[in-house]
Enzyme design. Structure first.
Site, PDB file in Angstrom:
ATOM      1  N   GLU A 112       0.856  -1.183   0.000  1.00 18.74           N
ATOM      2  CA  GLU A 112       0.000   0.000   0.000  1.00 18.74           C
ATOM      3  C   GLU A 112       0.890   1.230   0.000  1.00 18.74           C
ATOM      4  OE1 GLU A 112      -1.478   1.681   3.247  1.00 18.74           O
ATOM      5  OE2 GLU A 112       0.148   0.943   4.489  1.00 18.74           O
ATOM      6  N   ASN A 127      13.417   2.171  16.162  1.00 14.69           N
ATOM      7  CA  ASN A 127      14.096   1.923  14.900  1.00 14.69           C
ATOM      8  C   ASN A 127      15.506   2.466  14.895  1.00 14.69           C
ATOM      9  OD1 ASN A 127      11.891   0.593  13.857  1.00 14.69           O
ATOM     10  ND2 ASN A 127      11.019   2.424  12.923  1.00 14.69           N
ATOM     11  N   ASN A 155       9.959  -6.012  19.535  1.00 11.48           N
ATOM     12  CA  ASN A 155       9.629  -4.668  19.998  1.00 11.48           C
ATOM     13  C   ASN A 155       9.609  -4.551  21.493  1.00 11.48           C
ATOM     14  OD1 ASN A 155       9.435  -3.524  17.520  1.00 11.48           O
ATOM     15  ND2 ASN A 155       7.244  -3.838  17.316  1.00 11.48           N
ATOM     16  N   GLU A 167      30.880 -15.054   5.870  1.00 12.11           N
ATOM     17  CA  GLU A 167      31.518 -15.474   7.126  1.00 12.11           C
ATOM     18  C   GLU A 167      30.506 -15.604   8.240  1.00 12.11           C
ATOM     19  OE1 GLU A 167      35.302 -12.822   6.290  1.00 12.11           O
ATOM     20  OE2 GLU A 167      35.327 -13.703   8.294  1.00 12.11           O
ATOM     21  N   THR A 183       0.556  -6.330  17.924  1.00 14.23           N
ATOM     22  CA  THR A 183      -0.080  -5.322  17.096  1.00 14.23           C
ATOM     23  C   THR A 183      -1.118  -5.921  16.167  1.00 14.23           C
ATOM     24  OG1 THR A 183       1.751  -5.601  15.596  1.00 14.23           O
ATOM     25  CG2 THR A 183       1.860  -3.747  17.094  1.00 14.23           C
TER      26      THR A 183
END
Lengths: 465, 444
Positions: free
Chosen positions: B76, B233, B211, B259, B184
């Site tokens: 969206e 964030n 979160n 690695e 959520t």
């Protein structure tokens, strides 16, 4: 580094088995032979005495168990900056790798400063001993912007003395130095934007006034200094102070703030935009964190960020409206009034709520209806106390009855009919209220309730037939 | 050479990506319009003159602009419009921002089958273009959440296609795992289980963050009263920056994408390391603590610094990767690791004696101006593959079972073309994963 014990060892910082101390004395302590160093420990309980031995005072300590005598060979004097740097980086490609170097001669010790224009000297981390009492610091750091002197035992006087060598200093960190601010910084430290004085328990509000005129000070960190009150003497209630003119961000976490008067005083700071005030008695405790946050927002008008959360306009509006409503009754009792001519709340109220008048101007004075305390939903609170009069009959007594406000007129008539032995259909009801003298309101619709007609406690029902 | 493509899917992925690229630009001295600061400006911003190592993440155009090698996609338009109108709008080429019209509505089936399948060809074409600009593409970094519709559905579709087209390239994921107590979306467990099942064989390594853990860190350590997604964030961005620092800067001990895989993943299915970041210090408490290498290494093994809520003391470590950045010398690192190994609380599985992989990068961590974190001289991000992560899967599976037993909310998936069989298949796969983890922890 081999150290010969000359007299300049006094004042040197030393370390013994992880504990730090300052040398206060060096010499002979009879009756034991040999050279001794008298040291005062950072930790006041580490020592054995206060500097005196068998009656003779060799040096003074701040605490009765703060001192000890130690043999010089047991003591670690640490290394100077250059050696510490070499020790750390010598396995790596050394500092020569970095871009720029500036060698600055201080006294007679060359100190290599590595890096670019902003230099951060972490004195506490490199176990540097700050040479207290160095008399003449002829060198300057013309580009030094950030200086960290946490936990170095430096005193305020020393800071000011050296500060002339830091002409463009912007950030100064002096945490945990047991600082006592003794004088105003006259021509020095004028460019400082951030000052961290946390964990210096000796600082109180009067000392803060000595640093209140630093023109560029934007951030002041005063966590954990044990402060509980502040009062700006140069500003009355509702006015701005001339102190801390540029202060934008104040941190007072982990203190003893328990009175709202502290928060009220912060409103006097002219440029304050952000505040962090957690872990204080005022903000901990049984009250919801949400309410405390709202009250702080309402009491400090220009605050934009509280506890690192932005205050949005809706939040501010809500907080101020709630505050105005919460203290409305107190305001009225103190002499407040919706009519501006009659509005004269007394001094005490204004001191406790300096922004109240301003909020009344902004949102209007609180209406009485807003201030009505909600009674708990008990039946007895729903009852109206009414007088019942009979204007057409002279000899009937005036009755007083308690009726629920949800009672319909039909039921009221029924009750009166039984009481007066008069048929229901002949009764005509109306009421008058002491709030509206002379006006009579007819209660003509039988299906409606007393509440519909806004009958209130203390009104008078008039019955005719 | 060694270029990495970042793909950001869904709202979570895009917003994390926003924070990450903002941080990368600050670290490399790239302005919001893509132009590198000239040498005077670089100096005043305290950055060394950059060698071209950041070409792994940025592509230089002929005009001198640096364009991130990234793709942002969502079903969206709202979140992507935020980037198109935001501060970094001139940093990205418009073709890097892909948005659809109708979103996945928290529905894995829509993201994977109905709505996602319409956009996947466009996305693959854009990826092809980005890959062609690379001389030696190392692999993909994919940012997404487990719980959302796009993050779960579209990602699983994309991973399948990437495996077909770019079979030899590494795919590393940064996934936002559904928090244990804060959720959520009601159908998070369904989406998470389904996407884990489909992506299990295509992803090489999945770094998880959740979160709730980060809310707690922001609240307790950074003194933020009500953490917003922006604070969260930014913290994730710091961890990601630490992980990718070796790819963007020259350093004494570099760690490549491959690695990571070789050292962290003992068996192909056991590829879910936990992320921990240290030190996390509030800007108000700058320079307070002694933050030596051993201090920050010890902090990594502290529950409160983890970016995922799960207790490592209940499990055993299979492998640990410590990525240092800043003022760190190998001597200190060795001492710190030796100290860690001797601690009782840090238990390794029997069959993995050494356990530690170290990366060192000299570029110190950068902080966003106005952010909550203090600027520190050194930081470390630890990626640890521990059997305790099975707790996270067990929690998820339990929630899935509760809903699936009643077939609740199932019709939303069925009507988009899925079958119940897929659900039970996915659940069995996760049960097998849990068993695999338990076997790892057992002694010989």
């Amino acid at each position: 580094m081999n150290d010969t014990l000359t007299s300049d060892v006094i004042g040197r910082r030393v370390e013994v088995n992880g504990e730090h101390a300052t040398v206060r004395f060096s010499g002979i302590v009879p009756p034991v032979a040999g050279l001794w160093l008298g040291v005062e420990w950072d930790n006041p309980e580490r020592g054995k005495h206060d500097g005196s031995h068998e009656g003779t005072v060799y040096f003074k300590c701040r605490h009765p168990t703060g001192g000890s005598f130690i043999r010089p060979n047991k003591v670690n004097f640490g290394v100077d900056f250059l050696t510490a740097v070499k020790n750390r980086y010598v396995l790596e490609d050394g500092p020569e790798e970095d871009g720029k170097e500036q060698i600055v001669i201080i006294g007679n010790k060359p100190v290599e400063t590595i890096g670019f224009d902003s230099i951060i000297k972490q004195q506490s981390e490199n176990k540097l001993r700050f040479p207290s009492g160095s008399p003449s610091r002829t060198g300057t750091f013309p580009a030094l912007k950030v200086l960290v002197l946490n936990r170095t035992g430096i005193t305020w006087a020393e800071v000011l003395r050296c500060a002339s060598g830091w002409p463009v200093l912007e950030e100064l960190y002096l945490e945990s130095n047991d600082l006592f601010i003794s004088e105003r910084p006259a021509d020095v430290l004028q460019t400082v934007k951030l000052l961290d004085l946390s964990s210096n328990q000796l600082i109180d509000e009067n000392q803060l006034f000595l640093i209140a005129y630093l023109p560029r000070l934007e951030q002041l960190i005063l966590s954990d200094i044990g402060i509980s009150t502040i009062h700006f003497p140069d500003a009355g209630t509702g006015h701005k102070t001339a102190m801390f003119p540029s202060l934008q961000y104040l941190v007072v976490n982990d203190n003893q703030i328990s009175q709202w008067s502290f928060i009220n005083e912060l409103d006097k700071l002219p440029s304050l935009q952000a505040l962090s005030c957690i872990r204080n008695p005022l903000t901990e405790g049984s009250k919801e964190a949400q309410t405390t946050r709202q009250l702080i927002i309402a009491r400090i008008g220009q605050l934009k960020t509280l506890n690192k959360c932005e205050i949005l306009p809706e939040e501010r509006r809500g907080a101020e409206l709630d505050y105005r409503k919460a203290f409305g009754n107190e305001w009225k009792k103190a002499g407040g009034h919706q009519d501006p001519d009659k509005n004269r709340p007394h001094e005490q109220f204004l001191e406790a709520h300096p922004r109240y008048q301003l909020l009344c101007l902004k949102y209007g004075a609180p209406e009485d209806g807003e201030l009505k305390l909600h009674q708990p939903f008990l039946l007895k609170n729903q009852l109206l106390t009414l007088k019942i009069k009979y204007p057409n009959q002279v000899d009937q007594k005036v009755l007083e009855k308690q009726l629920p406000d949800s009672m319909t007129i039909q039921k009221v008539k029924g009750l009166l009919a039984r009481l007066l032995k008069v048929p229901v259909s002949e009764l005509l009801l109306s009421y008058e209220s002491p709030k509206m003298p002379g006006r009579e309101i007819e209660l003509e619709n039988d299906q409606q309730s007393l509440q519909f007609y806004s009958v209130e406690s203390g009104d008078c029902l008039l019955v005719r037939w | 050479m060694r270029e990495c493509l970042s793909i950001h899917i869904g709202q979570a992925g895009i917003q994390i990506g926003d924070a990450c690229w903002e941080l990368y630009c600050l670290e490399h001295g790239i302005q919001p319009d893509g132009v590198v600061l000239n040498s005077d400006q670089l100096e005043s911003a305290n950055l060394e003159h950059m060698d071209t190592s950041f070409n792994t993440f940025f592509c230089e155009t002929r005009a001198g602009k640096h364009v991130p090698r990234a793709l942002f996609m969502d079903l969206e338009p709202a979140v992507i419009d935020g980037i198109r109108a935001g501060r970094h709008r001139s940093l990205f080429h418009p073709e890097q921002l892909v948005s659809g019209k109708e979103d996945a509505a928290n529905n894995y089936a829509r993201g994977r089958y109905s709505v996602g399948s319409e956009i996947i060809d466009l996305v693959l074409e854009r990826i092809r273009k980005l890959a062609e600009q690379c001389s030696g593409l190392q692999g993909f970094l994919i940012f997404r959440s487990f719980g959302g519709g796009t993050g779960s559905g579209l990602t699983s579709l994309l991973m399948e296609q990437l495996s077909i087209e770019y079979s030899r390239k590494t795919k590393l994921e940064f996934s936002v795992y559904p928090a244990p107590r804060i959720s959520t979306a009601v159908v998070e467990p369904y989406n998470s289980v389904l996407t884990t099942h489909s992506t299990l064989e295509h992803a090489d390594c999945t770094f998880m963050v959740d979160n709730e853990a980060i809310y707690d860190i922001c609240h307790h350590k950074l003194g933020v009263e009500r953490p917003s997604y922006a604070s969260i964030n930014r913290l994730i961005g710091q961890a990601v920056s630490c992980i990718t620092a070796s790819l963007r800067f020259e350093g004494p001990l570099n760690v490549d994408l491959i690695e990571f895989q070789t050292n962290l993943v003992p068996y192909p299915r056991i590829h879910f390391p936990m992320t921990t970041f240290a030190p996390i210090i509030s800007a108000d408490n700058a320079y307070r603590e002694e933050l030596s290498v051993s201090d920050i290494t010890a902090a990594c093994f502290d529950f409160s610094n983890q970016l995922v809520k799960c207790d490592p003391r209940l499990g055993k470590y299979m492998a640990c990767c410590l990525l240092y950045r800043g003022d760190v010398v190998p001597k200190d690192v060795n001492a710190a690791i030796a100290a860690m190994k001797s601690r009782n609380s840090v238990q390794f599985v029997d069959w993995c004696p050494t356990g530690f992989k170290v990366g060192i990068n000299n570029q110190p961590p950068t902080v966003m101006p106005g952010g909550d974190l203090a600027k520190v001289q050194r930081a470390v991000c630890m990626l640890s593959n521990t059997t305790a992560v099975v707790e996270a899967w067990a929690r998820l599976d339990h929630k899935f079972d509760l809903m699936y037993a009643k077939r609740a909310f199932l019709h939303w998936y069925i009507r988009e073309g899925m079958e119940e069989g897929e659900f039970s298949e996915a659940r069995e796969d996760l049960a097998a994963l849990e068993k695999d983890y338990e076997e790892m922890g057992q002694s010989f």
